[in-house]
Enzyme design. Structure first.
Site, PDB file in Angstrom:
ATOM      1  N   ARG A  51     -64.998-108.927 -16.598  1.00 64.11           N
ATOM      2  CA  ARG A  51     -65.355-108.835 -18.012  1.00 64.11           C
ATOM      3  C   ARG A  51     -64.208-108.200 -18.801  1.00 64.11           C
ATOM      4  NH1 ARG A  51     -71.204-105.858 -17.110  1.00 64.11           N
ATOM      5  NH2 ARG A  51     -72.161-107.476 -15.771  1.00 64.11           N
ATOM      6  N   ASP A  53     -63.594-106.411 -22.651  1.00 64.87           N
ATOM      7  CA  ASP A  53     -64.384-105.814 -23.724  1.00 64.87           C
ATOM      8  C   ASP A  53     -64.184-106.544 -25.039  1.00 64.87           C
ATOM      9  OD1 ASP A  53     -65.255-103.832 -21.995  1.00 64.87           O
ATOM     10  OD2 ASP A  53     -63.609-102.482 -22.504  1.00 64.87           O
ATOM     11  N   TYR A 112     -52.828-106.429 -16.218  1.00 60.30           N
ATOM     12  CA  TYR A 112     -53.033-106.268 -17.656  1.00 60.30           C
ATOM     13  C   TYR A 112     -51.731-105.835 -18.321  1.00 60.30           C
ATOM     14  CZ  TYR A 112     -58.156-106.486 -17.381  1.00 60.30           C
ATOM     15  OH  TYR A 112     -59.460-106.909 -17.190  1.00 60.30           O
ATOM     16  N   ARG A 199     -57.373 -98.790 -21.162  1.00 62.83           N
ATOM     17  CA  ARG A 199     -57.282 -98.260 -22.526  1.00 62.83           C
ATOM     18  C   ARG A 199     -57.305 -96.734 -22.536  1.00 62.83           C
ATOM     19  NH1 ARG A 199     -62.000-101.256 -25.470  1.00 62.83           N
ATOM     20  NH2 ARG A 199     -61.517 -99.670 -27.060  1.00 62.83           N
TER      21      ARG A 199
END
Length: 246
Positions: A51, A53, A112, A199
């Site tokens: 997933r 966000d 990422y 994050r």
């Protein structure tokens, strides 16, 4: 029922994240609506590698879906994109896979990228796609502090309170922070991540880059295993899922 692996890019800004939601559009929902039109109107379930966000982007998200009849790979790609023409979601590639292959459970590594830009002026072209920091960042100090996170740790400090993972323990294989022209890029590589882990780490690294924290502060935050000791959480704007390995 043939199983198709989909390589997907999307702008996360218009969506409530990857997962289907009652209260707004999702990337999964857009793909499933398109897939149903290729499946004789029957519902299709699209399973993602993980997933993302709300607001988080993807350059190469991986997913799979099963259809009632086989469609040539390039035709499936083009048909999916035709039915998603009004959406910021694109199928880059479609491949037929073995029936037992799974986009999430067979993934061995995820990567990422977080994009930062340290300039005083507001953004025009990249608004919503990079986090602007109005002061100069020390990318080298950020990189050095990031190495504290490498390896197997309890990442409770850098884990969102709504995270559903059974354990806060994860292994980060690589974090690289480097200057890329006018931007600072943070690259992350691991088998899997906690909810908002990237994050959360980036937000704390920015504190280092601005001179408010040092490497010892990062170490103390990690060892505290306390969410309240995390720096400000970076916004989703600059985060991109760039690669999933199998």
């Amino acid at each position: 029922m043939p199983r198709y692996k989909l390589t997907i890019e999307y702008d996360g800004a218009p969506y409530q994240g990857w997962q289907w939601q009652d209260h707004g559009p999702s990337v999964q929902g857009v793909l499933e609506a398109a897939g149903a039109k290729l499946n004789k109107g029957e519902p299709v379930v699209v399973y993602g590698s993980g997933r993302t966000d709300s607001g988080v982007h993807a350059l190469a998200q991986i997913a799979h879906m099963d259809l009632a009849a086989e469609i040539r790979e390039d035709k499936l790609r083009d048909a999916m994109n035709f039915h998603m023409v009004k959406h910021a979601v694109t199928v880059l590639k479609a491949e037929i896979m073995p029936d037992e292959w799974h986009a999430r459970f067979d993934a061995t590594e995820r990567e990422y990228l977080y994009r930062l830009i340290d300039r005083r002026m507001k953004l025009s072209l990249d608004r919503g796609r990079v986090w602007r920091i109005p002061v100069k960042l020390d990318a080298d100090a950020m990189h050095d502090a990031a190495q504290i996170m490498i390896g197997k740790h309890d990442f409770s400090t850098f884990r969102d309170t709504q995270c559903q993972a059974k354990s806060p323990i994860k292994t980060l294989d690589e974090i690289t922070v480097l200057r890329a022209g006018a931007e600072v890029h943070c690259h992350f590589r691991a088998r899997s991540f906690l909810h908002k882990q990237v994050r959360s780490i980036v937000g704390s690294l920015v504190e280092v880059g601005m001179g408010k924290w040092d490497a010892e502060d990062m170490q103390a935050a990690l060892e505290a295993r306390d969410r309240t000791q995390c720096g400000p959480v970076a916004p989703p704007d600059g985060l991109y899922l760039t690669k999933v390995s199998y």
